[in-house]
Design a protein around this motif. Structure first.
Motif, PDB file in Angstrom:
ATOM      1  N   PRO A 126      -2.332  -2.514   8.270  1.00 33.25           N
ATOM      2  CA  PRO A 126      -1.592  -0.484   8.340  1.00 33.25           C
ATOM      3  C   PRO A 126      -2.483   0.110   6.869  1.00 33.25           C
ATOM      4  O   PRO A 126      -3.110  -0.625   6.451  1.00 33.25           O
ATOM      5  CB  PRO A 126      -0.506  -1.002   6.954  1.00 33.25           C
ATOM      6  N   LYS A 142      -2.019   1.879   5.136  1.00 29.64           N
ATOM      7  CA  LYS A 142      -0.923   2.669   3.925  1.00 29.64           C
ATOM      8  C   LYS A 142      -0.692   1.417   3.615  1.00 29.64           C
ATOM      9  O   LYS A 142       0.165   0.269   3.667  1.00 29.64           O
ATOM     10  CB  LYS A 142       0.111   3.229   4.391  1.00 29.64           C
ATOM     11  N   LEU A 143      -1.439   1.458   2.447  1.00 22.23           N
ATOM     12  CA  LEU A 143      -0.449  -0.061   1.285  1.00 22.23           C
ATOM     13  C   LEU A 143       0.251  -0.223   1.204  1.00 22.23           C
ATOM     14  O   LEU A 143       1.513   1.162   0.856  1.00 22.23           O
ATOM     15  CB  LEU A 143      -1.617  -0.312   0.081  1.00 22.23           C
ATOM     16  N   SER A 144       1.529  -1.236   0.848  1.00 23.13           N
ATOM     17  CA  SER A 144       2.489  -1.575   0.646  1.00 23.13           C
ATOM     18  C   SER A 144       2.945  -3.023  -0.272  1.00 23.13           C
ATOM     19  O   SER A 144       1.984  -4.100  -0.481  1.00 23.13           O
ATOM     20  CB  SER A 144       3.184  -1.893   1.725  1.00 23.13           C
ATOM     21  N   GLY A 145       3.469  -3.364  -0.773  1.00 23.46           N
ATOM     22  CA  GLY A 145       4.192  -4.340  -1.429  1.00 23.46           C
ATOM     23  C   GLY A 145       3.108  -4.584  -2.767  1.00 23.46           C
ATOM     24  O   GLY A 145       2.697  -3.803  -3.600  1.00 23.46           O
ATOM     25  N   TYR A 146       2.596  -5.962  -3.309  1.00 23.47           N
ATOM     26  CA  TYR A 146       1.620  -6.025  -4.434  1.00 23.47           C
ATOM     27  C   TYR A 146       0.514  -5.373  -4.024  1.00 23.47           C
ATOM     28  O   TYR A 146      -0.100  -5.284  -4.982  1.00 23.47           O
ATOM     29  CB  TYR A 146       1.315  -7.491  -4.181  1.00 23.47           C
ATOM     30  N   SER A 147       0.166  -4.936  -2.931  1.00 25.23           N
ATOM     31  CA  SER A 147      -1.376  -4.538  -2.683  1.00 25.23           C
ATOM     32  C   SER A 147      -0.644  -3.277  -2.844  1.00 25.23           C
ATOM     33  O   SER A 147      -2.572  -2.450  -3.389  1.00 25.23           O
ATOM     34  CB  SER A 147      -1.806  -4.141  -1.039  1.00 25.23           C
ATOM     35  N   ALA A 148      -0.553  -2.206  -3.099  1.00 25.67           N
ATOM     36  CA  ALA A 148      -0.036  -1.000  -3.516  1.00 25.67           C
ATOM     37  C   ALA A 148       0.526  -0.911  -4.661  1.00 25.67           C
ATOM     38  O   ALA A 148       0.251  -0.454  -5.714  1.00 25.67           O
ATOM     39  CB  ALA A 148       1.893  -0.337  -2.878  1.00 25.67           C
ATOM     40  N   ASP A 185      -6.162  -5.895  -3.860  1.00 21.68           N
ATOM     41  CA  ASP A 185      -6.264  -6.437  -2.135  1.00 21.68           C
ATOM     42  C   ASP A 185      -7.005  -5.588  -1.723  1.00 21.68           C
ATOM     43  O   ASP A 185      -7.578  -6.560  -0.700  1.00 21.68           O
ATOM     44  CB  ASP A 185      -5.771  -4.565  -1.724  1.00 21.68           C
TER      45      ASP A 185
END
Length: 246
Positions: free
Chosen positions: A143, A145-151, A157
């Protein structure tokens, strides 16, 4: 009449030859569906390195060399472990390997050095290259767009994409499959990282390890682990294989 007998003899020879070739092919397939001695040594070396069990590691480094692993392959295994268990364990593993090589040299054993690592491509954008490699391993589009721990922590990330995948996984000497074998061995050894183990067992299937080989992996790695960690690895693998069969 003689020509007919000659023709029948030729047919029989060809039939036997084809049967033998087919049997050899079946045997080869069967053998290839099991872990080799080099694979088993890779698992044990990675696990003992991650746990800091240096005396046990010494023995498996010796058996790894005896099984056909080259010096540079083992170096690469030990370097790869640092990404999952840290520099201290990896460096102690390398220092132990240096001792083993000196001891073997003193005994007159000349081990095969093997292929040197090639220079990693540095022209393309490192983040995008790492993202592409991760996509190949997971067989899923990454993806934007980053999500979870990456966001939550975008820096991790970046490190994962640019260093773990672009710098480490993109190196040769070891294949993706061999690197995943090191990875799942280390994660099993450190314990309490089931989500990551689940992810990498899935990747292991993607890069060519069969369910039978992964079950064999659990058996081999269990001989280096506590009963608790061994059971945890088995539970995670069973779930991964169950999910794949749906």
């Amino acid at each position: 009449m003689k020509q007919l007998k000659y023709f029948i003899l030729i047919i029989q020879i060809i039939s036997v030859s084809l049967f033998t070739t087919d049997m050899k092919a079946q045997q080869l397939t069967k053998q290839n569906n099991h872990l080799s001695e080099k694979d088993k040594s890779t698992i044990a070396i990675s696990s003992f390195t991650a746990q800091g069990k240096l005396e046990e590691l010494k023995g498996r480094l010796n058996s790894g060399l005896d099984s056909g692993l080259t010096i540079n392959e083992i170096k690469e295994i030990l370097v790869h472990t640092y990404a999952y268990c840290g520099f201290p364990r990896s460096i102690r593993g390398l220092q132990t390997f240096m001792e083993v090589l000196e001891e073997r040299k003193a005994k007159g054993i000349n081990d095969v050095v093997g292929k040197e690592a090639s220079i990693v491509d540095s022209e393309n954008n490192k983040y995008e290259r790492g993202k592409e490699i991760l996509g190949q391993l997971t067989q899923a589009k990454q993806p934007d767009k980053l999500s979870g721990y990456s966001a939550f922590a975008p820096t991790i990330d970046t490190f994962l994409k640019e260093h773990l995948f672009a710098d480490i996984f993109d190196r040769d000497v070891l294949t993706y499959a061999q690197r995943e074998l090191v990875t799942i061995s280390v994660i099993s050894a450190i314990g309490d990282a089931e989500p990551m183990l689940q992810s990498h067992l899935g990747i292991s299937l993607n890069v060519g390890w069969s369910p039978q080989q992964l079950n064999e992996f659990v058996t081999v790695v269990s001989s280096t682990l506590s009963k608790e960690k061994s059971n945890a690895a088995k539970v995670v693998l069973d779930q991964v294989l169950k999910n794949r069969s749906k």
